[in-house]
Design an enzyme around this catalytic site. Structure first.
Site, PDB file in Angstrom:
ATOM      1  N   HIS A 139      42.263  38.378  42.809  1.00  0.00           N
ATOM      2  CA  HIS A 139      43.091  37.487  43.633  1.00  0.00           C
ATOM      3  C   HIS A 139      42.541  37.411  45.057  1.00  0.00           C
ATOM      4  O   HIS A 139      42.367  36.313  45.608  1.00  0.00           O
ATOM      5  CB  HIS A 139      44.537  37.995  43.640  1.00  0.00           C
ATOM      6  CG  HIS A 139      45.445  37.225  44.556  1.00  0.00           C
ATOM      7  ND1 HIS A 139      46.264  36.213  44.118  1.00  0.00           N
ATOM      8  CD2 HIS A 139      45.631  37.316  45.899  1.00  0.00           C
ATOM      9  CE1 HIS A 139      46.916  35.714  45.168  1.00  0.00           C
ATOM     10  NE2 HIS A 139      46.559  36.376  46.257  1.00  0.00           N
ATOM     11  N   GLU A 140      42.251  38.556  45.644  1.00  0.00           N
ATOM     12  CA  GLU A 140      41.765  38.574  47.033  1.00  0.00           C
ATOM     13  C   GLU A 140      40.375  37.943  47.138  1.00  0.00           C
ATOM     14  O   GLU A 140      40.097  37.200  48.074  1.00  0.00           O
ATOM     15  CB  GLU A 140      41.757  40.011  47.585  1.00  0.00           C
ATOM     16  CG  GLU A 140      43.157  40.589  47.791  1.00  0.00           C
ATOM     17  CD  GLU A 140      44.069  39.684  48.622  1.00  0.00           C
ATOM     18  OE1 GLU A 140      43.594  39.141  49.642  1.00  0.00           O
ATOM     19  OE2 GLU A 140      45.226  39.489  48.248  1.00  0.00           O
ATOM     20  N   HIS A 143      40.565  34.151  47.122  1.00  0.00           N
ATOM     21  CA  HIS A 143      40.870  33.529  48.427  1.00  0.00           C
ATOM     22  C   HIS A 143      39.570  33.230  49.179  1.00  0.00           C
ATOM     23  O   HIS A 143      39.434  32.191  49.808  1.00  0.00           O
ATOM     24  CB  HIS A 143      41.718  34.465  49.296  1.00  0.00           C
ATOM     25  CG  HIS A 143      43.198  34.412  49.012  1.00  0.00           C
ATOM     26  ND1 HIS A 143      43.908  33.230  48.977  1.00  0.00           N
ATOM     27  CD2 HIS A 143      44.106  35.401  48.800  1.00  0.00           C
ATOM     28  CE1 HIS A 143      45.194  33.505  48.735  1.00  0.00           C
ATOM     29  NE2 HIS A 143      45.334  34.811  48.615  1.00  0.00           N
ATOM     30  N   GLU A 203      48.184  30.393  47.320  1.00  0.00           N
ATOM     31  CA  GLU A 203      48.517  31.624  46.587  1.00  0.00           C
ATOM     32  C   GLU A 203      48.400  31.399  45.079  1.00  0.00           C
ATOM     33  O   GLU A 203      47.840  32.216  44.353  1.00  0.00           O
ATOM     34  CB  GLU A 203      49.937  32.087  46.950  1.00  0.00           C
ATOM     35  CG  GLU A 203      50.006  32.905  48.215  1.00  0.00           C
ATOM     36  CD  GLU A 203      49.094  34.118  48.168  1.00  0.00           C
ATOM     37  OE1 GLU A 203      49.145  34.859  47.194  1.00  0.00           O
ATOM     38  OE2 GLU A 203      48.299  34.294  49.088  1.00  0.00           O
TER      39      GLU A 203
END
Ligand SMILES: [Zn+2]
Length: 277
Positions: A139-140, A143, A203
């Site tokens: 997820h990070e 980004h 997100e």
């Protein structure tokens, strides 16, 4: 009388100048319009990936100066192993990948532009399996790959400098204005590691792209589901002060439902494919 009204040459040239300025702006905006990696969404990027990466590398140095790295070799190696596999799946050889474990009992993790990843020991209490760790790191990293920070910096430049933002950002390397919006976007210099919240759509995009790269790296996408379920339970614990990460990453019922809806297709396309290879 306004002297500009007495200057016929100026009046004659003005429309041309205006047209030229307009065309220049248009060219800059077209140059700045990009398609997001993986999802193909149109995004406005006034900053180059190289600029972002340079600022990310500097910020990583600051984080290392202020935070204590974990002395737990086993967990540090675990974070590096999972990270390296995701980096291979992300296929970004120009990134300077690095996976660090910070000794701090807080639920947090982030990836700076250019691939400097920081995981806090506190989040390992929730991400107990490697599939769950891959979900949070995926997820990070997503980004950064989808350049959400660059997008947010571009919006901030537009808000602060309007029509001049494009030429300022594209032509100025790491100008003070660009460095300033970077600090605002990444919380560097104030509270290291506590990034400003991304939009809900960013997100959701990071959840999806994160699951894709984790699955391509051979991790089971259901790790994302159990991780966010645990985060949800953690954030609703009675008397618990939710950490900053959970306020910027609300583990809402909608988020969990969204992950559940995307999971099947991602598992079939990337995870099972990976197992067959
Ligand atoms: Zn996020």
């Amino acid at each position: 009388m306004n002297p500009r009204l007495n200057n016929p040459l100026r009046w004659r040239l003005n429309p041309r100048l205006k047209r030229a300025a307009l065309l220049l702006c248009l060219a800059l905006v077209i140059a700045a319009c990009a398609k997001a990696a993986y999802t193909g969404r149109s995004q406005l990027l006034l900053i180059s990936e190289g600029q972002e990466t340079q600022l990310g590398l500097q910020a990583a140095q600051d984080v290392k100066k202020t935070e204590k790295m974990s002395s737990d070799q086993l967990q540090t190696e675990r974070v590096r192993r999972v990270g390296r596999r995701i980096a291979v799946a992300a296929n970004k050889p120009e990134y300077k990948w690095e996976f660090n474990l910070i000794e701090k009992d807080t639920v947090n993790a982030f990836c700076l532009p250019g691939g400097k990843v920081f995981v806090y020991t506190g989040i390992l209490e929730l991400a107990t399996s490697n599939d769950e760790l891959a979900a949070i790191m995926g997820h990070e990293i997503a980004h950064a790959l989808v350049r959400h920070g660059g997008e947010r910096m571009s919006m901030a430049l537009m808000a602060q400098f309007g029509g001049q933002a494009a030429s300022m950002a594209l032509g100025a390397g790491t100008s003070p204005a660009v460095a300033q919006v970077f600090s605002q976007a990444y919380g560097v210099g104030s509270q290291v590691g506590f990034l400003l919240p991304h939009s809900r759509s960013q997100e959701s995009e990071a959840d999806e792209v994160g699951m894709i790269i984790a699955a391509k790296a051979g991790y089971e996408p259901s790790g994302a589901l159990t991780l966010w379920q645990k985060m949800d339970a953690y954030s609703t614990k009675k008397g618990q002060n939710p950490p900053a990460f959970l306020s910027t990453h609300p583990p809402s019922k909608e988020r969990i439902k969204d992950i559940q809806a995307k999971m099947g297709a991602i598992r079939a396309r990337y995870y099972q494919q990976q197992l067959l290879n």
